[in-house]
Design a protein around this motif. Sequence first.
Motif, PDB file in Angstrom:
ATOM      1  N   ASP A 260       0.862  -1.170   0.000  1.00 16.05           N
ATOM      2  CA  ASP A 260       0.000   0.000   0.000  1.00 16.05           C
ATOM      3  C   ASP A 260       0.901   1.222   0.000  1.00 16.05           C
ATOM      4  OD1 ASP A 260      -2.153   1.624   0.031  1.00 16.05           O
ATOM      5  OD2 ASP A 260      -2.921   0.990   1.988  1.00 16.05           O
ATOM      6  N   CYS A 261       0.431   2.295  -0.622  1.00 18.06           N
ATOM      7  CA  CYS A 261       1.159   3.551  -0.465  1.00 18.06           C
ATOM      8  C   CYS A 261       0.180   4.698  -0.645  1.00 18.06           C
ATOM      9  CB  CYS A 261       2.369   3.650  -1.401  1.00 18.06           C
ATOM     10  SG  CYS A 261       2.000   3.905  -3.116  1.00 18.06           S
ATOM     11  N   GLY A 262       0.337   5.698   0.197  1.00 12.56           N
ATOM     12  CA  GLY A 262      -0.600   6.808   0.138  1.00 12.56           C
ATOM     13  C   GLY A 262       0.041   8.077   0.665  1.00 12.56           C
TER      14      GLY A 262
ATOM     15  N   ARG B   8      -6.204  10.911   4.116  1.00 10.54           N
ATOM     16  CA  ARG B   8      -5.516  10.292   3.005  1.00 10.54           C
ATOM     17  C   ARG B   8      -5.988  10.949   1.711  1.00 10.54           C
ATOM     18  NH1 ARG B   8      -4.177   4.011   2.176  1.00 10.54           N
ATOM     19  NH2 ARG B   8      -3.251   4.168   0.117  1.00 10.54           N
TER      20      ARG B   8
ATOM     21  N   THR C   5      -2.169   4.445  -6.282  1.00 17.03           N
ATOM     22  CA  THR C   5      -1.120   3.906  -5.407  1.00 17.03           C
ATOM     23  C   THR C   5       0.126   3.549  -6.211  1.00 17.03           C
ATOM     24  OG1 THR C   5      -2.124   1.749  -5.647  1.00 17.03           O
ATOM     25  CG2 THR C   5      -2.704   2.989  -3.674  1.00 17.03           C
TER      26      THR C   5
ATOM     27  N   GLY D 259      -0.993  -4.071   8.551  1.00 18.69           N
ATOM     28  CA  GLY D 259      -2.044  -3.486   7.722  1.00 18.69           C
ATOM     29  C   GLY D 259      -3.150  -2.875   8.575  1.00 18.69           C
TER      30      GLY D 259
ATOM     31  N   ARG E 183      -2.449   0.634   9.866  1.00 17.82           N
ATOM     32  CA  ARG E 183      -2.752   1.710   8.916  1.00 17.82           C
ATOM     33  C   ARG E 183      -4.258   1.994   8.890  1.00 17.82           C
ATOM     34  NH1 ARG E 183      -0.466   3.629   3.488  1.00 17.82           N
ATOM     35  NH2 ARG E 183       1.181   2.068   3.618  1.00 17.82           N
ATOM     36  N   GLU E 184      -5.031   0.912   8.793  1.00 19.45           N
ATOM     37  CA  GLU E 184      -6.489   1.097   8.751  1.00 19.45           C
ATOM     38  C   GLU E 184      -6.981   1.882   9.955  1.00 19.45           C
ATOM     39  OE1 GLU E 184      -8.881  -2.481   8.250  1.00 19.45           O
ATOM     40  OE2 GLU E 184      -7.426  -3.144   6.746  1.00 19.45           O
TER      41      GLU E 184
END
Lengths: 324, 324, 324, 324, 324
Positions: B7-9, B16, B21, B124, B127-128
Amino acid sequence: MNAVIVDCGVYSHGVRLDRPTTVAGLRKEAEDAGGFAWVGLVEPTAAEFESVKREFDLHKLAVEDAIVAHQRPKLALYDDTIFLVLKTAQYLGEDEVVDIGEVLLFLGPSFLITVRHGDAGGLGQVRERLEQEGKLLEHGPGAALHAIVDRIVGAYEPVLAGVREDLDQVEEQVFSPAGTNPVERIYKLRRETLEFSRAVAPLPAALTALAGLPQIAPELRPYFRDVADQAAHVAEQVEGFGSLLAGVLQANLTQVSVRQNEDMRRISAWVAIIAVPTMIAGIYGMNFEHMPELGWRYGYPAVLLLILGACLILFRRFRKSGWL
Amino acid sequence: MNAVIVDCGVYSHGVRLDRPTTVAGLRKEAEDAGGFAWVGLVEPTAAEFESVKREFDLHKLAVEDAIVAHQRPKLALYDDTIFLVLKTAQYLGEDEVVDIGEVLLFLGPSFLITVRHGDAGGLGQVRERLEQEGKLLEHGPGAALHAIVDRIVGAYEPVLAGVREDLDQVEEQVFSPAGTNPVERIYKLRRETLEFSRAVAPLPAALTALAGLPQIAPELRPYFRDVADQAAHVAEQVEGFGSLLAGVLQANLTQVSVRQNEDMRRISAWVAIIAVPTMIAGIYGMNFEHMPELGWRYGYPAVLLLILGACLILFRRFRKSGWL
Amino acid sequence: MNAVIVDCGVYSHGVRLDRPTTVAGLRKEAEDAGGFAWVGLVEPTAAEFESVKREFDLHKLAVEDAIVAHQRPKLALYDDTIFLVLKTAQYLGEDEVVDIGEVLLFLGPSFLITVRHGDAGGLGQVRERLEQEGKLLEHGPGAALHAIVDRIVGAYEPVLAGVREDLDQVEEQVFSPAGTNPVERIYKLRRETLEFSRAVAPLPAALTALAGLPQIAPELRPYFRDVADQAAHVAEQVEGFGSLLAGVLQANLTQVSVRQNEDMRRISAWVAIIAVPTMIAGIYGMNFEHMPELGWRYGYPAVLLLILGACLILFRRFRKSGWL
Amino acid sequence: MNAVIVDCGVYSHGVRLDRPTTVAGLRKEAEDAGGFAWVGLVEPTAAEFESVKREFDLHKLAVEDAIVAHQRPKLALYDDTIFLVLKTAQYLGEDEVVDIGEVLLFLGPSFLITVRHGDAGGLGQVRERLEQEGKLLEHGPGAALHAIVDRIVGAYEPVLAGVREDLDQVEEQVFSPAGTNPVERIYKLRRETLEFSRAVAPLPAALTALAGLPQIAPELRPYFRDVADQAAHVAEQVEGFGSLLAGVLQANLTQVSVRQNEDMRRISAWVAIIAVPTMIAGIYGMNFEHMPELGWRYGYPAVLLLILGACLILFRRFRKSGWL
Amino acid sequence: MNAVIVDCGVYSHGVRLDRPTTVAGLRKEAEDAGGFAWVGLVEPTAAEFESVKREFDLHKLAVEDAIVAHQRPKLALYDDTIFLVLKTAQYLGEDEVVDIGEVLLFLGPSFLITVRHGDAGGLGQVRERLEQEGKLLEHGPGAALHAIVDRIVGAYEPVLAGVREDLDQVEEQVFSPAGTNPVERIYKLRRETLEFSRAVAPLPAALTALAGLPQIAPELRPYFRDVADQAAHVAEQVEGFGSLLAGVLQANLTQVSVRQNEDMRRISAWVAIIAVPTMIAGIYGMNFEHMPELGWRYGYPAVLLLILGACLILFRRFRKSGWL
């Protein structure tokens, strides 16, 4: 060129100058060319080292150390010259021996001298690779020094792997039901581990100190710190092996004790099984006049059956309780 | 998007940004938005990592470490970029194995890059959760870094609990009268504990040092110090387990010895009980002409009774003294 | 007042002000009166702690620690507020268990908050005693803090005494001729000692650091240093117990081995004593035609006497050599 | 004069002033005379110590320590007053016990107060000797302090000698063929050594720190450093004893095992020697009709000779192989 | 010249002045000549040392140390005079004993005084060699000091070699099948190693500190650092020996246990082999009227063959399974 001098050259802007491989005049040539000289020696005697010593004005004490070569890994400064002692390690798998060699390095502003004792195979390849890549050599003798240190510390990894594999085998031996006693192997692995540990343990501190010296170019410092980290990692692993080997030695003692008990139980069970017929036979071997069984027609086979039955019952009970 | 990039943001003021991505342009976008970019990778190869390396101008050495990933937990600085290596741990209860993974983190003023090796499941979710809460992300990449470190160190607790439970079981086994010999289990627990200890021990110092870096915002410092304290607590517990396992190994050796003695006594008692009838029968098997007992009418049953009586008395005495 | 809040009051010039025991407004009242507020809680939940947290503006992290309470003894600073974690200890003699509790303290310029987890009985008495003496409370919340710390560390002494007594008993058991095997007891004492040691070991450093903080009035410093010394004394004793228990474990293994040998000798002696009559009887049970002794009138009683004599001689020799 | 006050006097220019031995007014007299007061107490209660405390304005905490006297060796400063805690040691050879006492010293610019707990015999002699020599006392209370410390540390040497002698005896016992098991003695020596070590180990640091205090005259500093060196020497020796005792404990376990094996071999050899005649006799006790040997004239003596011969051969072989 | 004064002379510009070997006036002569005096003593009494003490104005404490000579290696400063204590070591191979002596050195700007206790043979040769080479003595008393320290530390190497050789022998003994039990030898080697370690361990720090003193000429510093390195190397090796000896002690215990088991198996096998004929013979010794085998013509030889066969089969099976 003397046989103990493996190679010597002058490098300027990443390129090796075309010149005879003699020591005389090396330093001046290097300084004139704005580059550095790189001399490699193998187990030199004092006499053989003399010309190098004079050419680069090396300190008497460092030279003595470089010739005798029974040093612990260390970093020393003699005026401007850095003197670094490293241990090389190689795992001889079939003998389960860690073969320790020694590399001593002199680093001056315009020269790098390497003195090798024992087998340190890959050093020649380091020079070859550097000469081909060229670019790294532009950073001066410090970059070459880093390449050598990196090579030596990198070569510790297969030693670790070898010891780890032997440790795994030993663990299997200790806990296998086969009942071998690998105590000698454990002890010798521990001895080798200890020697290896002595070769590695002082390294992280020495390399960290090296990274902080003004003679090392700032852009090279992270490189030396990185290899110091790697050495610390190796040292930690080796220490862990030592601790595991101590544990395996004690576990092995327990296993030996347990097997001893198992053997004793098995023996005792058989002794008991044999003792019962002897006892019964003894009773019917008594000479009383009035022993009705003796006169019976099938007394003898009956007693034989009794004996057999008793033995079978005993055998089964021992089986069940795990003694046989 | 490459498969290794999970993932990348880009995050700005805790929100965000809506963008594809892809790595290209991430840094500039983040800087323009006054926020930061967050890239997550899994076991990248050198080639796969290349674009990230170029985008964020990462140091070659740190990148090498991040790809090879056999580092000890450490904190390193490459110019302004913080490079942090952490070990993740997970307890596989059925195998009694501590599964060690590795997470490597790059923290710059406007980016956070995480490289994961091995299973480190919860990242993960971190991040969420952060994206949902938003507020924390306003504090920049340092807050995200803290959330990750907190998660990893928090995941050590169940490992501790698992080892503690197995240790409790082993203690019970050692001191139970059943007489099992859990030496292999003890040794392997010790080995796992040692490995876990190596993963945790360098952490408190690294995190404390991290808390003192100027790149970490002052309001975040107590948070890093708090997680350093937690890591110290874990390290202390693990060390304690090591010490207890060493003690249990020795206690087990004693127990094995004691049981050996008990078996020997039991065996010997039975041997003695069998030897007595054999001896008595032997005496009445002698061929003397003048042995009055032999002529007695009830000599034989009397002797049988004598034998039985002697055996019973012996049996009772052995019972009483605890040998049987 | 919430059930988790044991007591709360405002103290000014050593006297407790007459006010309801509610948290709301505590801080202002204390500041207005130039005194300090003292709040005592027992195992609060996050919700229950909320009002206290808001009233005194406590740091989120410290509050989390105070609620979860699985901290090692430590000293932390959150802005001006000192956060101190201590372990309480109590010796449950009949189970030979060291019961560890936790007390977490917040000290601000105008307040002292104590959070208790587990049994820490005496804390209420500390407040009572201070309220009666009054004078000490004039020195502000630091004096109350000292009284609590002093109480907690003072309560370590009976734990030490309890462990020492059990250690003495274990020593006696190990070296008594009765032949019990207290290995489980030794191991469990060692485990308790280890846990107690973890509770005490970080204390001296934490208290010494506390004594040096600017928030602590200079005249109170020697008091904190004194209790730090006392904690160091306890830590040293506990460490000594650990070392002695390791020694006793090994001594016990030797004792078990020695007793094993003694049992084996005793058994063997009896086996030998029984084997001799069997052998002699065997000889006179041979069926040779020409065995003059068999025809003798008193052959049988003579042999019985011979057997008895041989057994007696053996018995005496074994007695003399200490085997029986 | 209270019974707990052993002696008190004022010294000026190395000479003891002629005055009653009461505490009241001591300090003023000493200051007026430009000298110092020296008070010696033995195990005072709080009440008994009160007058001294008031006269010299001693700190409450130090006074508490001096009365309770369960301190570790330490150096503390209360304003200008130096508070030093030392442990005295004495070896009670017949019980193999190190008897630990405690001496607590207060040193001010114009006074020295010694509080003794337990037997610390020689302190009185120190005063006598100093009074006779006079000259040393000219250097003020610091010189008297040094004389006391020197005496106490000097008295450690005979303790060392006593422990060393017992250790030598234990070594002899362990390795002697007599086969005693000195495990209890080893353990108790270890316990005493540990206690002695706790009394000595903190001393070198405390005395070195003392030597650096501004209250100590510069010309006295080397003297305190010298006694610190001596204490370090003692501490090192004691630690060495601990290590040797751990080694001897393990060596003893091996010896016990070896002797166990020797006993087992001896027993087994005798069992084998007895088993052979039983077997032979058994064979000639068989009831076959056709056993020619049974009819031989000299069959019986021949078999007896055979038995004797077999036993002799076995006996010799066991002798030769060291089993008997 | 007093017998305890081995030699004394004045050296100026590397040359020994022609003067009588008396102490009186030495210092002034040396200062006048711009050189230094070098006095060597052997185990002087206080009286014998008095003249030297007065001549060079040595500190009372250092003189006491030099006479009593039970110091640990240390460096002390008394005003300008350096006081250095070193331990000499010598390996007495036949007794496996490390013989420890003591050399105490006073170094002032114009003098060097050496006090020798115990055998420190080579010191005389150091002076001779220096006098012949001359050049070194031009650097003043510091150069002579270095020569002595270098000699003493150099003499540690043969001690190391001796211990290493004995360790090798012990390893061979432990793991040889001959079955000796070198536990006493191991323990005594360990004791000697410990003593040697105490002699060497404080040296590197002392010599490194010495190298930094302003009294030592800058050009001599690398020399002292070099010998400090060498001492560190020795200390490390000695520590390694200690660790190996601890391991060998434990390995030996395992070996003893294993051999015990082997003996027990061998014994048990023989007992079983003997028990079988006894059992068979017992059966045919029963007195049943109807035992057909008893009437057979070749019953007896058949049974003898049966017995022999059974024994042979058992013997072979035990052979095969390694019990015999």
